[in-house]
Design a protein around this motif. Structure first.
Motif, PDB file in Angstrom:
ATOM      1  N   TRP A 198      37.879  41.982  30.255  1.00 15.82           N
ATOM      2  CA  TRP A 198      36.815  42.979  30.364  1.00 15.82           C
ATOM      3  C   TRP A 198      36.782  43.803  29.077  1.00 15.82           C
ATOM      4  CZ3 TRP A 198      33.370  43.931  34.404  1.00 15.82           C
ATOM      5  CH2 TRP A 198      33.522  43.076  35.506  1.00 15.82           C
ATOM      6  N   THR A 202      35.723  35.546  37.629  1.00 17.19           N
ATOM      7  CA  THR A 202      35.623  36.798  36.877  1.00 17.19           C
ATOM      8  C   THR A 202      36.840  37.699  37.044  1.00 17.19           C
ATOM      9  OG1 THR A 202      34.303  37.808  38.651  1.00 17.19           O
ATOM     10  CG2 THR A 202      33.096  36.819  36.819  1.00 17.19           C
ATOM     11  N   LYS A 203      37.633  37.475  38.080  1.00 20.75           N
ATOM     12  CA  LYS A 203      38.855  38.272  38.260  1.00 20.75           C
ATOM     13  C   LYS A 203      39.816  38.084  37.091  1.00 20.75           C
ATOM     14  CE  LYS A 203      38.944  38.236  43.276  1.00 20.75           C
ATOM     15  NZ  LYS A 203      39.624  37.701  44.452  1.00 20.75           N
ATOM     16  N   ASP A 204      39.802  36.893  36.484  1.00 18.74           N
ATOM     17  CA  ASP A 204      40.747  36.575  35.421  1.00 18.74           C
ATOM     18  C   ASP A 204      40.163  36.701  34.014  1.00 18.74           C
ATOM     19  OD1 ASP A 204      42.727  35.997  37.312  1.00 18.74           O
ATOM     20  OD2 ASP A 204      42.034  33.931  37.521  1.00 18.74           O
ATOM     21  N   ASP A 241      33.188  35.141  41.692  1.00 19.38           N
ATOM     22  CA  ASP A 241      34.132  36.234  41.913  1.00 19.38           C
ATOM     23  C   ASP A 241      35.544  35.814  41.517  1.00 19.38           C
ATOM     24  OD1 ASP A 241      34.806  38.890  42.906  1.00 19.38           O
ATOM     25  OD2 ASP A 241      35.785  37.837  44.568  1.00 19.38           O
ATOM     26  N   SER A 242      35.947  34.630  41.909  1.00 17.58           N
ATOM     27  CA  SER A 242      37.278  34.124  41.577  1.00 17.58           C
ATOM     28  C   SER A 242      37.450  33.978  40.064  1.00 17.58           C
ATOM     29  CB  SER A 242      37.509  32.781  42.271  1.00 17.58           C
ATOM     30  OG  SER A 242      38.751  32.242  41.908  1.00 17.58           O
ATOM     31  N   GLU A 280      31.514  33.248  45.653  1.00 23.78           N
ATOM     32  CA  GLU A 280      32.977  33.291  45.714  1.00 23.78           C
ATOM     33  C   GLU A 280      33.588  32.636  44.481  1.00 23.78           C
ATOM     34  OE1 GLU A 280      31.002  32.251  48.309  1.00 23.78           O
ATOM     35  OE2 GLU A 280      31.223  34.098  49.465  1.00 23.78           O
ATOM     36  N   THR A 288      28.442  47.106  40.642  1.00 22.85           N
ATOM     37  CA  THR A 288      28.637  46.007  39.703  1.00 22.85           C
ATOM     38  C   THR A 288      27.319  45.271  39.591  1.00 22.85           C
ATOM     39  OG1 THR A 288      30.972  45.739  40.248  1.00 22.85           O
ATOM     40  CG2 THR A 288      29.868  43.849  39.241  1.00 22.85           C
TER      41      THR A 288
END
Length: 158
Positions: free
Chosen positions: A151, A146-148, A143-144, A140, A49
């Motif tokens: 894409w 970009t999870k939602d 990361d939190s 963090e 990534t």
């Protein structure tokens, strides 16, 4: 840092130096005469990534956060070098971190349409990634967030 000016090497996708970006303490930016625009690359191979940021100081901020990142000299350009880099290092997906302004958003959208791999866009809640880091932002948090995010898949970008 030399005489009040920072120097950042600009490189091609294979890590050959092709130019030098300079920046003084007041934020003025220019390149050494004869320089070609290139990428700001870390001293290590990327993870699967890849984070793509705008400018050498945002690249430094991303690396400080522990992200596998490269930078381009501005919000537009260097798409071909980025594509070569992605192919050369078999990157699987990208997270583009753009400056929180209209030019940054336009440039990021243009880059995203050219990417041959899944990608998403993270926009810091402040001016740019450097300010995000200065105000206590962490990997963090990115990361939190970009999870939602949505894409984009290759061939489906508009």
């Amino acid at each position: 840092w030399h005489g009040g000016t920072w120097a950042f090497p600009m490189r091609d996708a294979r890590d050959n130096m092709i130019g030098i970006r300079l920046r003084d303490g007041k934020g003025h930016k220019w390149a050494v005469k004869g320089s070609k625009q290139g990428l700001f690359l870390p001293d290590r191979k990327p993870d699967k990534t890849l984070f793509i940021v705008e400018g050498p100081t945002d690249c430094a901020a991303a690396l400080t956060l522990g992200l596998s990142a490269i930078g381009r000299p501005s919000c537009l350009g260097q798409e071909d070098l980025i594509l070569q880099y992605i192919r050369l290092y078999s990157v699987n997906r990208t997270i583009i971190i753009c400056d929180n302004d209209e030019p940054g958003l336009r440039g990021t959208a243009k880059l995203q349409t050219k990417l041959p791999i899944p990608s998403t866009i993270f926009i810091p809640p402040v001016k740019d990634l450097r300010e995000f880091l200065q105000l206590g932002g962490t990997a963090e948090m990115i990361d939190s967030a970009t999870k939602d995010l949505v894409w984009q898949m290759p061939g489906r970008c508009t």
